[in-house]
Write a protein that holds these residues in place. Structure first.
Motif, PDB file in Angstrom:
ATOM      1  N   ASP A   1       0.842  -1.198   0.000  1.00  0.00           N
ATOM      2  CA  ASP A   1       0.000   0.000   0.000  1.00  0.00           C
ATOM      3  C   ASP A   1       0.877   1.246   0.000  1.00  0.00           C
ATOM      4  O   ASP A   1       1.125   1.854   1.049  1.00  0.00           O
ATOM      5  N   PRO A   2       1.378   1.668  -1.169  1.00  0.00           N
ATOM      6  CA  PRO A   2       2.240   2.845  -1.232  1.00  0.00           C
ATOM      7  C   PRO A   2       1.578   4.110  -0.700  1.00  0.00           C
ATOM      8  O   PRO A   2       2.255   4.976  -0.131  1.00  0.00           O
ATOM      9  N   HIS A   3       0.271   4.242  -0.880  1.00  0.00           N
ATOM     10  CA  HIS A   3      -0.413   5.453  -0.432  1.00  0.00           C
ATOM     11  C   HIS A   3      -0.412   5.552   1.095  1.00  0.00           C
ATOM     12  O   HIS A   3      -0.233   6.646   1.654  1.00  0.00           O
ATOM     13  N   ALA A   4      -0.602   4.436   1.779  1.00  0.00           N
ATOM     14  CA  ALA A   4      -0.545   4.451   3.237  1.00  0.00           C
ATOM     15  C   ALA A   4       0.863   4.779   3.720  1.00  0.00           C
ATOM     16  O   ALA A   4       1.045   5.550   4.680  1.00  0.00           O
ATOM     17  N   LEU A   5       1.860   4.210   3.047  1.00  0.00           N
ATOM     18  CA  LEU A   5       3.241   4.504   3.414  1.00  0.00           C
ATOM     19  C   LEU A   5       3.569   5.964   3.148  1.00  0.00           C
ATOM     20  O   LEU A   5       4.301   6.594   3.924  1.00  0.00           O
ATOM     21  N   ARG A   6       3.014   6.511   2.074  1.00  0.00           N
ATOM     22  CA  ARG A   6       3.249   7.918   1.767  1.00  0.00           C
ATOM     23  C   ARG A   6       2.814   8.817   2.928  1.00  0.00           C
ATOM     24  O   ARG A   6       3.553   9.717   3.348  1.00  0.00           O
ATOM     25  N   ALA A   7       1.632   8.579   3.446  1.00  0.00           N
ATOM     26  CA  ALA A   7       1.117   9.404   4.532  1.00  0.00           C
ATOM     27  C   ALA A   7       2.021   9.321   5.761  1.00  0.00           C
ATOM     28  O   ALA A   7       2.332  10.339   6.394  1.00  0.00           O
ATOM     29  N   ALA A   8       2.472   8.116   6.087  1.00  0.00           N
ATOM     30  CA  ALA A   8       3.328   7.944   7.254  1.00  0.00           C
ATOM     31  C   ALA A   8       4.686   8.601   7.064  1.00  0.00           C
ATOM     32  O   ALA A   8       5.213   9.260   7.974  1.00  0.00           O
ATOM     33  N   LEU A   9       5.266   8.453   5.863  1.00  0.00           N
ATOM     34  CA  LEU A   9       6.580   9.036   5.605  1.00  0.00           C
ATOM     35  C   LEU A   9       6.523  10.555   5.533  1.00  0.00           C
ATOM     36  O   LEU A   9       7.450  11.239   5.977  1.00  0.00           O
TER      37      LEU A   9
END
Length: 235
Positions: free
Chosen positions: A17-25
């Motif tokens: 889930d790149p989008h979820a990782l984007r938010a966290a990063l």
């Protein structure tokens, strides 16, 4: 005094889930006052960041990346961007999936030795293939490197199809700035039937760090405000 740490790093790894990782990063990088660019895709992560050394090294460790480091007096990025893309480096060749298996990597010191002697350890003549864009090559490259005058990396497969004969029977060292393009290029060359292909581990920046830039002429273009680095990793 050079107090700003600059890093480039990438890793081909399946990201569900790149989008979820984007938010966290994005939240983490902002809290650390980092600037630069982080690219995410289902195939992995690619980043260029700068900031306080402990903050930069902290996020690199969190992501389990091996980074190429250099220093600057000022922050070379104007802002922080975290983007989700289809590929972290666009090649438009779905069969090339580095997370499923890398091409053989050649460390910097072995590459320097092979370049100096003109052949690999099996006696095959060595050729260096620059997989960067033409304007980057114009800043500097290895002596005698092959340059196919690419305007973008997605042109590489067509260029290989047209010029494959240049590489047949040779020991091919594929290289780029930090390793990401030459890794995909090396896999594609091996998939096309070229048996003796290596990627330069860590790219030009790691080569500078470990060898002092032997056999390289000019500077290495980098994608930040410093524009290009010399063989001592200075702007």
């Amino acid at each position: 005094m050079n107090s700003v740490l600059n890093v480039s790093a990438y890793r081909f790894v399946d990201i569900a889930d790149p989008h979820a990782l984007r938010a966290a990063l994005l939240e983490r990088a902002r809290s650390l006052d980092l600037k630069g660019t982080i690219l995410l895709a289902s195939e992995g992560i690619n980043l260029f960041l700068a900031g306080a050394p402990e903050a930069v090294r902290g996020i690199v460790a969190f992501l389990q990346l091996e980074a190429k480091e250099s220093w600057s007096q000022a922050q070379p990025f104007r802002k922080l961007l975290v983007k989700v893309k289809r590929e972290i480096i666009r090649m438009d060749t779905p069969s090339v999936q580095p997370a499923r298996g890398r091409a053989p990597a050649l460390d910097a010191k072995t590459a320097r030795r092979w370049i100096g002697q003109g052949h690999d350890d099996a006696g095959r003549p060595v050729v260096l293939l620059d997989t960067r864009n033409a304007f980057e090559v114009d800043y500097g490259t290895f002596d005698g490197a092959i340059d196919w005058r690419l305007s973008k990396f997605s042109e590489f497969p067509a260029a290989l199809a047209a010029r494959r004969a240049q590489l047949e029977g040779k020991a091919v060292i594929s290289f780029c700035t930090g390793g990401i393009r030459c890794e995909k290029a090396a896999i594609h060359m091996r998939d096309s039937g070229l048996d003796n292909v290596w990627q330069l581990e860590g790219g030009i920046l790691k080569y500078f760090e470990e060898t002092g830039g032997a056999h390289f002429r000019g500077k290495c273009f980098v994608f930040d405000g410093r524009e290009a680095l010399d063989t001592s990793l200075q702007a």
